[in-house]
Design a protein around this motif. Structure first.
Motif, PDB file in Angstrom:
ATOM      1  N   ASP A   1       2.104  -7.507  -4.133  1.00  0.00           N
ATOM      2  CA  ASP A   1       0.714  -7.192  -4.209  1.00  0.00           C
ATOM      3  C   ASP A   1      -0.132  -7.994  -5.310  1.00  0.00           C
ATOM      4  O   ASP A   1      -0.572  -7.489  -6.282  1.00  0.00           O
ATOM      5  CB  ASP A   1       0.792  -5.658  -4.634  1.00  0.00           C
ATOM      6  CG  ASP A   1       1.054  -4.684  -3.432  1.00  0.00           C
ATOM      7  OD1 ASP A   1       1.431  -5.182  -2.521  1.00  0.00           O
ATOM      8  OD2 ASP A   1       1.053  -3.519  -3.674  1.00  0.00           O
TER       9      ASP A   1
ATOM     10  N   GLN B   1       2.974  -1.889   7.222  1.00  0.00           N
ATOM     11  CA  GLN B   1       2.976  -3.285   6.456  1.00  0.00           C
ATOM     12  C   GLN B   1       4.330  -3.709   6.565  1.00  0.00           C
ATOM     13  O   GLN B   1       4.624  -5.078   6.229  1.00  0.00           O
ATOM     14  CB  GLN B   1       2.357  -3.093   5.141  1.00  0.00           C
ATOM     15  CG  GLN B   1       0.901  -2.887   5.104  1.00  0.00           C
ATOM     16  CD  GLN B   1       0.514  -2.670   3.588  1.00  0.00           C
ATOM     17  OE1 GLN B   1       0.945  -1.776   2.673  1.00  0.00           O
ATOM     18  NE2 GLN B   1      -0.295  -3.477   3.047  1.00  0.00           N
TER      19      GLN B   1
ATOM     20  N   ASN C   1      -6.069  -5.769   1.615  1.00  0.00           N
ATOM     21  CA  ASN C   1      -6.196  -4.989   0.622  1.00  0.00           C
ATOM     22  C   ASN C   1      -7.187  -5.467  -0.247  1.00  0.00           C
ATOM     23  O   ASN C   1      -7.895  -4.776  -0.955  1.00  0.00           O
ATOM     24  CB  ASN C   1      -4.880  -4.978  -0.227  1.00  0.00           C
ATOM     25  CG  ASN C   1      -3.873  -4.098   0.318  1.00  0.00           C
ATOM     26  OD1 ASN C   1      -2.852  -4.434   0.900  1.00  0.00           O
ATOM     27  ND2 ASN C   1      -3.767  -2.843  -0.148  1.00  0.00           N
TER      28      ASN C   1
ATOM     29  N   GLU D   1       0.825  -1.179  -0.101  1.00  0.00           N
ATOM     30  CA  GLU D   1       0.040   0.100   0.030  1.00  0.00           C
ATOM     31  C   GLU D   1       0.812   1.282  -0.105  1.00  0.00           C
ATOM     32  O   GLU D   1       1.854   1.308   0.782  1.00  0.00           O
ATOM     33  CB  GLU D   1      -0.923   0.018   1.075  1.00  0.00           C
ATOM     34  CG  GLU D   1      -2.026   1.202   1.083  1.00  0.00           C
ATOM     35  CD  GLU D   1      -3.073   0.914   0.313  1.00  0.00           C
ATOM     36  OE1 GLU D   1      -3.967   1.540  -0.085  1.00  0.00           O
ATOM     37  OE2 GLU D   1      -3.050  -0.275  -0.145  1.00  0.00           O
TER      38      GLU D   1
ATOM     39  N   ASP E   1      -4.965 -12.654  -0.192  1.00  0.00           N
ATOM     40  CA  ASP E   1      -4.509 -11.219  -0.170  1.00  0.00           C
ATOM     41  C   ASP E   1      -3.017 -11.055  -0.532  1.00  0.00           C
ATOM     42  O   ASP E   1      -2.353 -11.934  -1.044  1.00  0.00           O
ATOM     43  CB  ASP E   1      -4.889 -10.754   1.275  1.00  0.00           C
ATOM     44  CG  ASP E   1      -5.213  -9.304   1.429  1.00  0.00           C
ATOM     45  OD1 ASP E   1      -4.375  -8.583   0.685  1.00  0.00           O
ATOM     46  OD2 ASP E   1      -6.085  -8.836   1.979  1.00  0.00           O
ATOM     47  N   TYR E   2      -2.364  -9.952  -0.382  1.00  0.00           N
ATOM     48  CA  TYR E   2      -1.124  -9.529  -0.841  1.00  0.00           C
ATOM     49  C   TYR E   2      -0.161 -10.343   0.423  1.00  0.00           C
ATOM     50  O   TYR E   2      -0.517 -10.334   1.568  1.00  0.00           O
ATOM     51  CB  TYR E   2      -0.813  -8.008  -0.749  1.00  0.00           C
ATOM     52  CG  TYR E   2      -1.682  -7.294  -1.712  1.00  0.00           C
ATOM     53  CD1 TYR E   2      -2.305  -8.228  -2.772  1.00  0.00           C
ATOM     54  CD2 TYR E   2      -1.556  -6.252  -1.954  1.00  0.00           C
ATOM     55  CE1 TYR E   2      -3.074  -7.470  -3.448  1.00  0.00           C
ATOM     56  CE2 TYR E   2      -2.481  -5.266  -2.591  1.00  0.00           C
ATOM     57  CZ  TYR E   2      -3.019  -5.948  -3.601  1.00  0.00           C
ATOM     58  OH  TYR E   2      -3.819  -5.353  -4.552  1.00  0.00           O
TER      59      TYR E   2
END
Length: 413
Positions: free
Chosen positions: A291, A127, A88, A2, A314-315
């Protein structure tokens, strides 16, 4: 990863709620949290908690629960109930929950040695958590504001290794290197291997330093891209024994440098921001995560994609290889760690579930016996890989007292 825009980025210290959370009714929790912070800050001593004190009933974080109107268990239940994991990608996690390995809990793999509140590590991005490295059981390197610190558990004191608030001038000049002066770098990630430290910055910086030499050997900005943050760095030897520095960036590239000349020897591009990359023990493969719900296994020499790992929702932000080279662990924002057998990547070998948050760090011990899995707040999980994944959990930060140092020693087996 992000994008994290903040022209006047403030360092996050003593705050375990570093991940954004949606608005919610927190009256009960906020009341507990407020009372706790007031009582704890006014009463906590500036001393360590020893193993003897812990055996005699003192809380390992020095929290005076007996003087508060709630217990650690009550505070923990409220904390787990109110915490909101950052995601995300949003979707059902029910099928993943069914995949998760059933774990035998309650084992004790390590003995508590001591806790100190004199060491305060600093984390600037919610993160990115690769800002703490242990090069031995006595030596820890960590970020504290704009300083990289070395802390010795034997001497119980710290020493500044590098100050990045000041201008940084590289001391080594090599033809073809991209070396340039930097100033006031906000460190986003770091790695320390033996006598060599590498750090990355929020504006795409890369800093390399020999710990036994003054100054910085090499520093540069890897890219002028607006979204340039260096998400992960690593140091390793290639199959011929040459030391390499690897940097993974938000511009969807991995750059590999020769650690002697600091010239770029390889550059690999991907379809998404690269949040983490790790090299296999035989130095032939790279695990590339970012990502995307997929992770990649890439040939370390050519950058060619060999396999795609499918299963996370997810990531991904963390990976580590078992020393035997057959098992890869990946940590994801879907609150799981997946184990992959590199000999059969059609599906993950096992799925390990966190308690409440994303898996921001995974690491095997040097002998491969244990796997540590860290969430962004409160929990570190330790798994015994030799016994079908027996399980031991350390609850860190139950008090909200920040990122302290706790020392645990392996229990004799």
């Amino acid at each position: 990863m992000e994008r994290f825009q903040n022209d006047d980025l403030q360092y996050v210290v003593n705050d375990f709620d570093v991940e954004p959370e949606p608005p919610r009714d927190t009256a009960e929790f906020d009341s507990i949290y407020s009372d706790f912070e007031d009582d704890f800050e006014s009463s906590k001593p500036k001393t360590d908690t020893s193993a003897e004190e812990a055996r005699n009933g003192k809380d390992i974080q020095g929290i005076p629960w007996e003087r508060l109107n709630f217990t650690r268990d009550k505070y923990r239940r409220a904390r787990v109930r109110q915490y909101r994991n950052y995601e995300n990608l949003f979707g059902s996690r029910e099928e993943m929950e069914k995949e998760c390995l059933k774990i035998e809990k309650g084992k004790s793999f390590y003995d508590f040695r001591f806790n100190t509140r004199l060491v305060k590590s600093t984390i600037v991005h919610f993160q990115l958590r690769n800002l703490l490295w242990a090069t031995s059981k006595h030596d820890v390197y960590l970020m504290e504001n704009y300083s990289v610190m070395h802390w010795s558990s034997l001497l119980r004191r710290g020493k500044e290794v590098l100050n990045v608030a000041k201008p940084i001038v590289p001391s080594l000049k090599h033809p073809g290197s991209l070396s340039q002066q930097l100033s006031r770098v906000q460190i986003s990630t770091m790695a320390v291997k033996e006598n060599f430290m590498v750090a990355g910055g929020f504006q795409g910086e890369l800093i390399c330093k020999y710990l036994n030499q003054p100054g910085v050997a090499f520093c540069t900005k890897l890219t002028t891209d607006d979204n340039a943050i260096t998400n992960a760095v690593d140091v390793y030897c290639n199959p011929s024994g040459a030391v390499r520095v690897m940097a993974a960036n938000n511009d969807a590239q991995i750059r590999i440098f020769d650690a002697e000349t600091f010239a770029i020897v390889n550059r690999y591009s991907f379809d998404w921001s690269v949040n983490n990359a790790s090299v296999s023990p035989d130095r032939k493969l790279l695990a590339v995560l970012g990502d995307s719900v997929e992770s990649l296994i890439v040939d370390a020499q050519s950058g060619k994609v060999a396999s795609r790992l499918k299963g996370h929702l997810d990531y991904s932000f963390a990976s580590d290889w078992h020393p035997d080279g057959h098992i890869l662990a990946t940590g994801n924002q879907d609150t799981s760690c997946r184990l992959w057998d590199i000999r059969n990547l059609s599906k993950s070998l096992a799925v390990l579930k966190g308690q409440m948050g994303a898996i921001r760090g995974v690491k095997f011990t040097s002998d491969g016996r244990f796997l540590a899995m860290a969430e962004p707040a409160d929990f570190v999980h330790v798994f015994d890989t030799k016994s079908g994944c027996s399980y031991w959990r350390i609850g860190i930060g139950a008090s909200g007292s920040g990122y302290e140092v706790e020392v645990h020693i392996p229990r004799a087996t």
